[in-house]
Design a protein around this motif. Structure first.
Motif, PDB file in Angstrom:
ATOM      1  N   ILE A   1       1.003  -1.086  -0.054  1.00 38.17           N
ATOM      2  CA  ILE A   1      -0.088  -0.040   0.100  1.00 38.17           C
ATOM      3  C   ILE A   1       0.948   1.092  -0.192  1.00 38.17           C
ATOM      4  CG2 ILE A   1      -1.947   1.294   1.168  1.00 38.17           C
ATOM      5  CD1 ILE A   1      -2.804  -1.302   0.100  1.00 38.17           C
ATOM      6  N   ARG A   2       0.619   2.169  -0.965  1.00 39.40           N
ATOM      7  CA  ARG A   2       1.234   3.504  -1.049  1.00 39.40           C
ATOM      8  C   ARG A   2       0.075   4.526  -0.607  1.00 39.40           C
ATOM      9  NH1 ARG A   2       6.201   3.975  -2.996  1.00 39.40           N
ATOM     10  NH2 ARG A   2       5.734   5.927  -4.046  1.00 39.40           N
ATOM     11  N   HIS A   3       0.167   5.160   0.432  1.00 40.93           N
ATOM     12  CA  HIS A   3      -0.577   6.214   0.750  1.00 40.93           C
ATOM     13  C   HIS A   3      -0.055   7.601   0.601  1.00 40.93           C
ATOM     14  CE1 HIS A   3      -3.123   8.629   3.967  1.00 40.93           C
ATOM     15  NE2 HIS A   3      -3.588   8.818   2.889  1.00 40.93           N
ATOM     16  N   HIS A   4      -0.735   8.691  -0.475  1.00 39.61           N
ATOM     17  CA  HIS A   4      -0.077  10.032  -0.367  1.00 39.61           C
ATOM     18  C   HIS A   4      -1.170  10.954  -0.206  1.00 39.61           C
ATOM     19  CE1 HIS A   4       2.634   7.795  -3.398  1.00 39.61           C
ATOM     20  NE2 HIS A   4       3.159   8.933  -3.460  1.00 39.61           N
ATOM     21  N   LYS A   5      -0.761  12.008   0.489  1.00 44.86           N
ATOM     22  CA  LYS A   5      -1.549  13.019   1.020  1.00 44.86           C
ATOM     23  C   LYS A   5      -0.871  14.371   0.754  1.00 44.86           C
ATOM     24  CE  LYS A   5      -3.938  14.600   5.523  1.00 44.86           C
ATOM     25  NZ  LYS A   5      -3.891  14.292   6.831  1.00 44.86           N
ATOM     26  N   ARG A   6      -1.775  15.090   0.194  1.00 41.83           N
ATOM     27  CA  ARG A   6      -1.465  16.354  -0.369  1.00 41.83           C
ATOM     28  C   ARG A   6       0.251  16.296  -0.906  1.00 41.83           C
ATOM     29  NH1 ARG A   6      -3.436  17.726   4.707  1.00 41.83           N
ATOM     30  NH2 ARG A   6      -5.379  18.809   4.659  1.00 41.83           N
ATOM     31  N   GLY A   7       0.302  14.992  -1.862  1.00 41.67           N
ATOM     32  CA  GLY A   7       1.517  15.010  -2.653  1.00 41.67           C
ATOM     33  C   GLY A   7       2.737  14.164  -1.920  1.00 41.67           C
ATOM     34  N   ARG A   8       2.429  14.198  -0.683  1.00 42.68           N
ATOM     35  CA  ARG A   8       3.423  13.526   0.026  1.00 42.68           C
ATOM     36  C   ARG A   8       3.035  12.294   0.535  1.00 42.68           C
ATOM     37  NH1 ARG A   8       4.020  14.690   4.917  1.00 42.68           N
ATOM     38  NH2 ARG A   8       1.950  15.773   5.354  1.00 42.68           N
ATOM     39  N   LEU A   9       3.964  11.093   0.734  1.00 42.79           N
ATOM     40  CA  LEU A   9       3.993   9.745   0.837  1.00 42.79           C
ATOM     41  C   LEU A   9       3.899   9.596   2.353  1.00 42.79           C
ATOM     42  CD1 LEU A   9       3.766   6.961  -0.523  1.00 42.79           C
ATOM     43  CD2 LEU A   9       6.487   6.946  -0.205  1.00 42.79           C
ATOM     44  N   THR A  10       2.760   9.197   2.940  1.00 48.03           N
ATOM     45  CA  THR A  10       2.595   9.115   4.141  1.00 48.03           C
ATOM     46  C   THR A  10       2.645   7.533   4.709  1.00 48.03           C
ATOM     47  OG1 THR A  10       0.859  10.777   4.056  1.00 48.03           O
ATOM     48  CG2 THR A  10       0.753   9.610   5.901  1.00 48.03           C
ATOM     49  N   HIS A  11       2.132   6.876   3.872  1.00 53.06           N
ATOM     50  CA  HIS A  11       2.447   5.383   4.177  1.00 53.06           C
ATOM     51  C   HIS A  11       2.830   4.603   3.087  1.00 53.06           C
ATOM     52  CE1 HIS A  11      -0.786   6.575   7.294  1.00 53.06           C
ATOM     53  NE2 HIS A  11      -0.066   5.895   8.008  1.00 53.06           N
ATOM     54  N   ASP A  12       3.874   3.570   3.379  1.00 55.30           N
ATOM     55  CA  ASP A  12       4.318   2.977   2.375  1.00 55.30           C
ATOM     56  C   ASP A  12       4.781   1.411   2.829  1.00 55.30           C
ATOM     57  OD1 ASP A  12       5.378   2.015  -0.129  1.00 55.30           O
ATOM     58  OD2 ASP A  12       7.281   2.992   0.163  1.00 55.30           O
ATOM     59  N   GLY A  13       4.145   0.405   2.095  1.00 57.42           N
ATOM     60  CA  GLY A  13       4.573  -0.927   2.714  1.00 57.42           C
ATOM     61  C   GLY A  13       3.354  -2.062   2.701  1.00 57.42           C
ATOM     62  N   PRO A  14       3.743  -3.078   2.917  1.00 60.48           N
ATOM     63  CA  PRO A  14       2.771  -4.323   2.850  1.00 60.48           C
ATOM     64  C   PRO A  14       2.252  -4.501   4.182  1.00 60.48           C
ATOM     65  CG  PRO A  14       4.971  -5.274   2.950  1.00 60.48           C
ATOM     66  CD  PRO A  14       5.238  -3.933   2.928  1.00 60.48           C
ATOM     67  N   GLY A  15       0.857  -4.909   3.993  1.00 58.41           N
ATOM     68  CA  GLY A  15       0.213  -5.313   5.205  1.00 58.41           C
ATOM     69  C   GLY A  15      -0.116  -4.143   6.283  1.00 58.41           C
TER      70      GLY A  15
ATOM     71  N   SER B   1      -2.124  -0.762   8.112  1.00 61.57           N
ATOM     72  CA  SER B   1      -3.454  -0.425   8.564  1.00 61.57           C
ATOM     73  C   SER B   1      -3.391   0.982   9.312  1.00 61.57           C
ATOM     74  CB  SER B   1      -3.926  -1.667   9.511  1.00 61.57           C
ATOM     75  OG  SER B   1      -5.269  -1.247  10.154  1.00 61.57           O
ATOM     76  N   PHE B   2      -4.549   1.708   8.792  1.00 59.60           N
ATOM     77  CA  PHE B   2      -4.387   3.393   8.988  1.00 59.60           C
ATOM     78  C   PHE B   2      -5.848   3.860   8.996  1.00 59.60           C
ATOM     79  CE2 PHE B   2      -2.512   2.739   4.953  1.00 59.60           C
ATOM     80  CZ  PHE B   2      -3.358   3.736   4.328  1.00 59.60           C
ATOM     81  N   TRP B   3      -5.950   5.014   9.578  1.00 55.37           N
ATOM     82  CA  TRP B   3      -7.070   5.911   9.242  1.00 55.37           C
ATOM     83  C   TRP B   3      -6.423   6.937   8.205  1.00 55.37           C
ATOM     84  CZ3 TRP B   3     -11.821   4.901  11.130  1.00 55.37           C
ATOM     85  CH2 TRP B   3     -11.896   4.077  12.187  1.00 55.37           C
ATOM     86  N   TYR B   4      -7.610   7.424   7.426  1.00 58.75           N
ATOM     87  CA  TYR B   4      -7.434   8.557   6.486  1.00 58.75           C
ATOM     88  C   TYR B   4      -8.616   9.150   6.151  1.00 58.75           C
ATOM     89  CZ  TYR B   4      -9.029   5.484   2.892  1.00 58.75           C
ATOM     90  OH  TYR B   4      -9.746   4.240   2.136  1.00 58.75           O
ATOM     91  N   ARG B   5      -8.477  10.094   5.690  1.00 55.61           N
ATOM     92  CA  ARG B   5      -9.807  11.066   4.750  1.00 55.61           C
ATOM     93  C   ARG B   5      -9.715  10.735   3.144  1.00 55.61           C
ATOM     94  NH1 ARG B   5     -12.893  14.536   7.686  1.00 55.61           N
ATOM     95  NH2 ARG B   5     -12.214  14.827  10.046  1.00 55.61           N
ATOM     96  N   SER B   6     -10.819  10.265   2.711  1.00 56.11           N
ATOM     97  CA  SER B   6     -11.109  10.070   1.559  1.00 56.11           C
ATOM     98  C   SER B   6     -10.757  11.022   0.533  1.00 56.11           C
ATOM     99  CB  SER B   6     -12.498   9.494   1.189  1.00 56.11           C
ATOM    100  OG  SER B   6     -13.443  10.252   1.612  1.00 56.11           O
ATOM    101  N   LEU B   7     -11.121  12.398   0.996  1.00 55.13           N
ATOM    102  CA  LEU B   7     -11.116  13.645   0.046  1.00 55.13           C
ATOM    103  C   LEU B   7      -9.523  13.983  -0.183  1.00 55.13           C
ATOM    104  CD1 LEU B   7     -14.130  15.766   1.431  1.00 55.13           C
ATOM    105  CD2 LEU B   7     -13.902  14.039  -0.584  1.00 55.13           C
ATOM    106  N   SER B   8      -8.624  13.633   0.702  1.00 48.97           N
ATOM    107  CA  SER B   8      -7.446  13.985   0.828  1.00 48.97           C
ATOM    108  C   SER B   8      -6.280  12.824   0.606  1.00 48.97           C
ATOM    109  CB  SER B   8      -6.964  14.989   2.054  1.00 48.97           C
ATOM    110  OG  SER B   8      -7.039  13.854   3.048  1.00 48.97           O
ATOM    111  N   ALA B   9      -6.804  11.720   0.152  1.00 50.63           N
ATOM    112  CA  ALA B   9      -6.099  10.518   0.279  1.00 50.63           C
ATOM    113  C   ALA B   9      -5.748   9.945  -1.317  1.00 50.63           C
ATOM    114  CB  ALA B   9      -6.518   9.417   1.114  1.00 50.63           C
ATOM    115  N   ALA B  10      -4.788   9.874  -1.492  1.00 48.91           N
ATOM    116  CA  ALA B  10      -4.303   9.064  -2.837  1.00 48.91           C
ATOM    117  C   ALA B  10      -3.823   7.743  -2.617  1.00 48.91           C
ATOM    118  CB  ALA B  10      -3.388   9.821  -3.869  1.00 48.91           C
ATOM    119  N   LEU B  11      -4.634   6.641  -2.950  1.00 49.60           N
ATOM    120  CA  LEU B  11      -3.975   5.214  -2.372  1.00 49.60           C
ATOM    121  C   LEU B  11      -3.826   4.309  -3.793  1.00 49.60           C
ATOM    122  CD1 LEU B  11      -6.736   4.339   0.372  1.00 49.60           C
ATOM    123  CD2 LEU B  11      -4.538   5.270   0.606  1.00 49.60           C
ATOM    124  N   SER B  12      -2.675   3.824  -3.511  1.00 50.36           N
ATOM    125  CA  SER B  12      -2.227   2.728  -4.536  1.00 50.36           C
ATOM    126  C   SER B  12      -1.909   1.095  -3.793  1.00 50.36           C
ATOM    127  CB  SER B  12      -1.022   2.983  -5.206  1.00 50.36           C
ATOM    128  OG  SER B  12      -0.995   4.222  -6.093  1.00 50.36           O
TER     129      SER B  12
END
Length: 337
Positions: A21-35, A37-48
């Motif tokens: 999982i790669r989580h970008h928030k406002r262009g910054r990589l917030t979470h990166d790795g397998p397995g 688990s985190f909270w986020y807001r859908s309007l500001s999150a970009a997930l891969s």
């Protein structure tokens, strides 16, 4: 696909260990790795979400051999995403923040890339190989060529994809061609089967002939022994007849001698009896020669009376009595007044 749940305007993502999982928030990589688990807001999150497990890609495509025969190649390629960051940058692995579903079709793009690359190398090999050689050695040649071609393909490392293994399952011609290719082998197998049948029949005939010869030899031997038995029985019968004839001769001679002896004994006895009787008769006659006739008559009457049946009463008339007394030499009785 990651599990996404909603709580008061927030979203919670929970991924599997085989998903990067790669989580970008406002262009910054917030979470990166397998397995993760985190909270986020859908309007500001970009997930891969990039799968990092080994995946099997089955492929089947047509090719043409050097003798212009169509064949079908069945193969399987095992691959994995070794660099999720590069793969996510080159392919669209983005997912919907609300549902977790891929927005694009990244796996199909990878499958198309691998299939076309493998097909290209396969066609290159089979185009220079006749059908017979392709069916015999084509599987190994195609597998080696596809594995080498995928390893040398620059787009795969640039996309973060590693090929783990290549397997070629089968190379099959068209149905009519396959039946035609099978015909010589089938004919040879049929010929082998026919030859086996003929050999088995020949062996059976030979065994039957041997059995018939053995039976004939047994019958001949039995007939010969029966002939010997008949001869022996005839010899025994003749010997038995001769022995019986000899025994009968001995028995007849013995019977004849016995009969002669009995006849002689009987004749001797008869002579002796006759002589005795004659002597007795002579003696009897000599004894009665000196007796007077009256005594003899009395003796004769006595002897006659002994041999006559019993007489209770006898009535004699005077005439008869007178004659009888006269014969006896006695005086007649006086007549009573």
């Amino acid at each position: 696909m990651a599990d996404i749940t909603r709580r008061f305007g927030w979203r919670h993502l929970r991924s599997a260990p085989t998903a990067h999982i790669r989580h970008h928030k406002r262009g910054r990589l917030t979470h990166d790795g397998p397995g993760l688990s985190f909270w986020y807001r859908s309007l500001s999150a970009a997930l891969s979400e990039v799968p990092v497990d080994d995946r099997e890609l089955a492929m089947a495509f047509h090719a043409r051999t050097a003798d212009f025969q169509d064949v079908t190649v069945q193969a399987t390629v095992t691959y994995r995403v070794s660099d999720p960051a590069v793969a996510a940058a080159r392919l669209d692995f983005s997912v919907d923040p609300d549902t977790g579903v891929w927005r694009g079709t990244p796996l199909e793009q990878i499958a198309t890339l691998l299939t076309e690359t493998a097909q290209q190398h396969t066609l290159d090999v089979l185009a220079r190989t006749p059908l017979a050689a392709a069916l015999v050695d084509g599987v190994a040649a195609v597998r080696e060529r596809v594995a080498a071609g995928l390893s040398a393909e620059p787009r795969l490392p640039d996309t973060g994809i590693d090929v783990v293994a290549v397997r070629v399952v089968a190379i099959r011609p068209e149905a009519e061609v396959e039946r035609a290719l099978r015909t010589p082998a089938r004919e040879q197998i049929q010929q082998e089967a026919d030859r086996s049948v003929y050999e088995r029949r020949a062996v059976a005939v030979e065994r039957e002939r041997t059995i018939a010869e053995n039976e004939l030899a047994s019958k001949i031997e039995l007939a010969r022994r029966e002939e010997q038995l008949v001869d022996q029985r005839g010899t025994n019968a003749r010997r038995e007849a001769e022995e019986k004839s000899a025994a009968d001769g001995v028995r007849s001679a013995a019977e004849a001698a016995r009969t002669v002896r009995l006849a002689r004994a009987e004749a001797e006895a008869a002579r002796e009896v006759g002589a005795a009787r004659a002597e007795a008769q002579s003696a009897w006659l000599r004894a009665h020669a000196d007796v007077d006739p009256v005594t003899l008559h009395a003796l004769a009457a006595t002897r006659l009376a002994e041999n006559l049946p019993r007489i209770d009463s006898l009535t004699l008339s005077p005439d008869v009595l007178t004659g009888l007394l006269a014969r006896l030499g006695r005086p007649e009785p006086e007549a009573r007044a």
